[in-house]
Each structure stands twice: as C-alpha cells, then as structure tokens.
Design a protein around this motif. Structure first.
Motif, PDB file in Angstrom:
ATOM      1  N   SER A 176       0.807  -1.218   0.000  1.00 42.25           N
ATOM      2  CA  SER A 176       0.000   0.000   0.000  1.00 42.25           C
ATOM      3  C   SER A 176       0.845   1.277   0.000  1.00 42.25           C
ATOM      4  O   SER A 176       0.294   2.364  -0.119  1.00 42.25           O
ATOM      5  CB  SER A 176      -0.944   0.012   1.212  1.00 42.25           C
ATOM      6  N   PHE A 177       2.175   1.135   0.133  1.00 48.08           N
ATOM      7  CA  PHE A 177       3.069   2.287   0.064  1.00 48.08           C
ATOM      8  C   PHE A 177       4.157   1.967  -0.953  1.00 48.08           C
ATOM      9  O   PHE A 177       5.109   1.244  -0.654  1.00 48.08           O
ATOM     10  CB  PHE A 177       3.676   2.597   1.437  1.00 48.08           C
ATOM     11  N   PRO A 178       4.046   2.483  -2.173  1.00 48.27           N
ATOM     12  CA  PRO A 178       4.929   2.054  -3.259  1.00 48.27           C
ATOM     13  C   PRO A 178       6.407   2.329  -3.031  1.00 48.27           C
ATOM     14  O   PRO A 178       7.248   1.653  -3.639  1.00 48.27           O
ATOM     15  CB  PRO A 178       4.403   2.859  -4.463  1.00 48.27           C
ATOM     16  N   LEU A 179       6.756   3.293  -2.186  1.00 43.82           N
ATOM     17  CA  LEU A 179       8.160   3.655  -1.987  1.00 43.82           C
ATOM     18  C   LEU A 179       8.753   3.015  -0.734  1.00 43.82           C
ATOM     19  O   LEU A 179       9.763   3.479  -0.202  1.00 43.82           O
ATOM     20  CB  LEU A 179       8.299   5.182  -1.907  1.00 43.82           C
ATOM     21  N   ALA A 180       8.147   1.933  -0.273  1.00 46.96           N
ATOM     22  CA  ALA A 180       8.601   1.304   0.969  1.00 46.96           C
ATOM     23  C   ALA A 180      10.059   0.861   0.902  1.00 46.96           C
ATOM     24  O   ALA A 180      10.770   0.884   1.918  1.00 46.96           O
ATOM     25  CB  ALA A 180       7.707   0.114   1.310  1.00 46.96           C
ATOM     26  N   ALA A 181      10.552   0.471  -0.271  1.00 43.73           N
ATOM     27  CA  ALA A 181      11.944   0.015  -0.384  1.00 43.73           C
ATOM     28  C   ALA A 181      12.926   1.100   0.018  1.00 43.73           C
ATOM     29  O   ALA A 181      14.016   0.811   0.524  1.00 43.73           O
ATOM     30  CB  ALA A 181      12.223  -0.454  -1.812  1.00 43.73           C
ATOM     31  N   ARG A 182      12.537   2.366  -0.169  1.00 38.46           N
ATOM     32  CA  ARG A 182      13.439   3.468   0.147  1.00 38.46           C
ATOM     33  C   ARG A 182      13.537   3.733   1.648  1.00 38.46           C
ATOM     34  O   ARG A 182      14.440   4.438   2.101  1.00 38.46           O
ATOM     35  CB  ARG A 182      12.992   4.727  -0.606  1.00 38.46           C
TER      36      ARG A 182
END
Length: 390
Positions: A176-182
């Motif tokens: 649900s949070f596309p930038l979680a990898a960052r």
C-alpha cells in the motif's frame, strides 16, 4: 524511559484505540508514558492510569478531511493553530521525553503539519534528542495526489524508525506504500495490535454487529436491522453503534431493542462479546478486525469504501483469502445479501483459525526499550537507521 505519544484522531476512534493499547503495553513494560491527543474526547481512551494531555480538540467538518472544526463546530483558524502549537511545544519541553512516538505522520495526518513539523524540528535540535518514531498500521490509504509518497519519504529522514503494526506474513507495507523500499532500513514490524486474549462475556449472542466509531456506520446498522427480519427470529443480536453515531440515529436504533436485540453505543470488551458469539458483522477497520481475530468467531465484513477509501477493502480481501471472513462490498449492499452471508457464516462456526501475530502492543514496547538501550550503549545514534526488515 519517558515516552511522549502523539495521536490525532479526526473522524473515527481507531487511531486512538490502537495508540491506547500500545501506551498500556509501554506502561506495563516500565515506561513513563504521556499520550497527547488532539481529537474529541472518547470515554475510556486512553486507559485509566495513563498520563494524558488533551490539546484543544479538532475534528472533521462537513466537507471532509480538508475541513477541520473545533469542539464547537467552528472552523479552525490560524489563532487556534498557533495556540495548539504552543501548548504542544511547551508539553514537549516539560516532559523532556527519551522517545517521541507519533501516530500516522508522516504517512497521514498532513492536517497537523502546522504543529508536528515544529515539534520534530525542536526535538531534533535538542542537545540530547529523543528517538523519533512513526507508528502506523500495516495497510495505508493509497495516496491519490502526485508527490505525496515522495514527501513522506523525505519527512522520514528525521525519524529513527517506523513501527508497522502488522504481521508481514499477512500484509507488508509495500503493498500500500509504493516507496517502501526506500525506507526499508527503518521499518520494524510489530505484529497486529489487538487486545489481550479475551475473557468470554457473561451474556451470549448469536450475532454481534459493531460499527466501529459509528461516524460512518449507520447504513450498515440500518441494513442489518432489515436483514434480521429475513433470518430466524430466535437469533440473539447485540448491536454496538459506536460512540460517534449521531444521537437521533442512536435513539432510533435503541427504540428497536427487545429481548433478542440489545443496542449499546460502546462495550469495552468487544473481543469478549465476539468470543461468546457465533458471528461478527462489521466493517473492516484495523481494530475491529483485531478483535475478530482475537475472538476467533466467524466474520462478515462490509469494508468502508466511500470517498475512494481503499484500506478496509484490501484488509477484508486478505482475510477472505485466508478463509477468515466473508466479504460483502459496501456498494450495492442489500438486506438480502447480508442475510445470506450471515446464514453461511452461521453454518461455518467452529472452524480452525490460522495463526497470525496478534501481540503488536507488547512487541512495540519491547522494540522501543531495545532501541533506547542500544542508544544508551552507543550502538544507535539519533537519526541513524534501525535494523532492516527481513
């Protein structure tokens, strides 16, 4: 360990209920906790014995989350904001916390940036800054405006960690949070924050219908009352309307009460009521689902989806995929469809429940204690990333 826990609820009570459970676990773990709230008062939250500072209350107005009003329904203005900000900064200075825990922000609660950004700046500029952590549920509302996720990542540069209150085997934040990898080095999964294993309630009901905080639950209750007439008349029902249901609607539902239909605004032991019931009927909010999972009863979920809301639908679909719930979409819900789902759920009673980590409150307390101990020993410096999520 001194903990200042900021939580701003605007519409329902889910954020406040989850924060209260975490605060109780922190206190049980030996921390000195002060919960700072900014919404309308809700009886029983935070729990008795937890220090509480209530800022002048704000709530959602008639135009939605962009329309904030005070406790008297007046539009929030700059004078109101400046007063709240001063009170919050004074409280931080007086409490001098080792840990500043902020619920939802910066993933949500942009409406209170006027006081949270100065608070974080003051905390970071202190000679001995506290650990700063964000406290968020496992499934976030999808951002509909370009650039919001990037803003969140940028704001998290000032945070030491993000407590994700979920079981990664059930739901991971990147869904649900596309930038979680960052921000992966800062993520710490706690498990789902749920109540302790419940004691069964004294009374027993076949069906417990709950509407969460009640602010957006009237249509579900109304539909369920009509569905009740299509089901066997000997079923015992307990209806919990939620503390935020408007009084005229509560009175209308209460007038229907009978020997087989109890109507209440709120019951503290919801999981216990569910554990004594055959079927729970509810929306799919975080806390209600936590109560259902603790209780182990069958569930019919009608996720709130108006206004582009996505979080409850995703949670409900994940539960249905595991055989933990029957799901009906809010759009087009009818008494007939709800009655059919309840019949199916009644026939499924007693099924085994898959295991999920439901001890998120105590794990949150342990993570904060370990981080504070690591900082004291010098292995964590303020602002440094914490252990990455596997």
């Amino acid at each position: 360990m001194r903990v200042m826990f900021y939580v701003q609820h605007l519409l329902g009570i889910g954020h406040l209920a989850r924060a209260s459970r975490i605060a109780e676990a922190l206190a049980a773990d030996g921390a000195q906790v002060t919960v700072v709230t900014g919404g309308l008062p809700v009886p029983g939250f935070p729990a008795a014995g937890i220090a509480h500072l209530a800022l002048p209350a704000m709530a959602v107005g008639q135009e939605g989350f962009g329309d904030l009003v005070d406790a008297e329904g007046r539009a929030v203005d700059d004078t109101f904001r400046e007063h709240r900000r001063a009170l919050l900064l004074d409280a931080f200075a007086a409490l001098d916390p080792d840990v500043l825990l902020i619920e939802a922000f910066p993933f949500g609660r942009r409406q209170v940036r006027f006081e949270l950004l100065p608070l974080i700046r003051v905390a970071r500029d202190r000679a001995n800054p506290p650990l700063i952590l964000s406290s968020v549920r496992d499934i976030l509302q999808a951002n509909r405006k370009p650039g919001r996720d990037e803003e969140t990542v940028a704001a998290l540069a000032d945070f030491d960690a993000v407590l994700v209150h979920g079981d990664p085997a059930f739901s991971r934040i990147e869904e649900s949070f596309p930038l979680a990898a960052r921000i992966a080095p800062k993520l710490r999964y706690t498990g789902l924050v749920t109540p302790p294993p419940p004691a069964a309630a004294d009374e027993r009901h076949d069906i417990v219908l709950s509407a969460g905080g009640g602010a957006v639950g009237a249509d579900l209750i109304r539909c369920a009352m009509q569905a009740r007439a299509l089901l066997p008349l000997d079923l015992n029902w307990c209806v919990l309307t939620g503390p935020n249901l408007p009084q005229p609607e509560f009175e209308a539902f209460s007038a229907l009460a009978s020997d087989r239909l109890a109507v209440h605004r709120f019951r503290a032991n919801l999981a216990g009521l569910m554990a004594s019931a055959r079927v729970s009927v509810s929306q799919a909010g975080y806390n209600t689902v936590g109560d259902v999972l603790r209780a182990g009863c069958e569930a019919v979920l009608v996720p709130f989806a108006s206004g582009g809301e996505t979080e409850q639908t995703l949670r409900a679909e994940k539960l249905a995929a595991r055989g933990l719930a029957l799901v009906l979409p809010e759009r087009g819900l009818t008494p007939e469809a709800l009655a059919d789902a309840i019949r199916i759920a009644l026939g499924r009673s007693g099924r085994a429940r898959p295991a999920l980590d439901l001890d998120g409150a105590s794990t949150s307390a342990r993570i904060l204690r370990e981080m504070q101990q690591a900082r004291i020993s010098g292995s964590i410096r303020s602002g440094a990333p914490t252990h990455p999520v596997p």
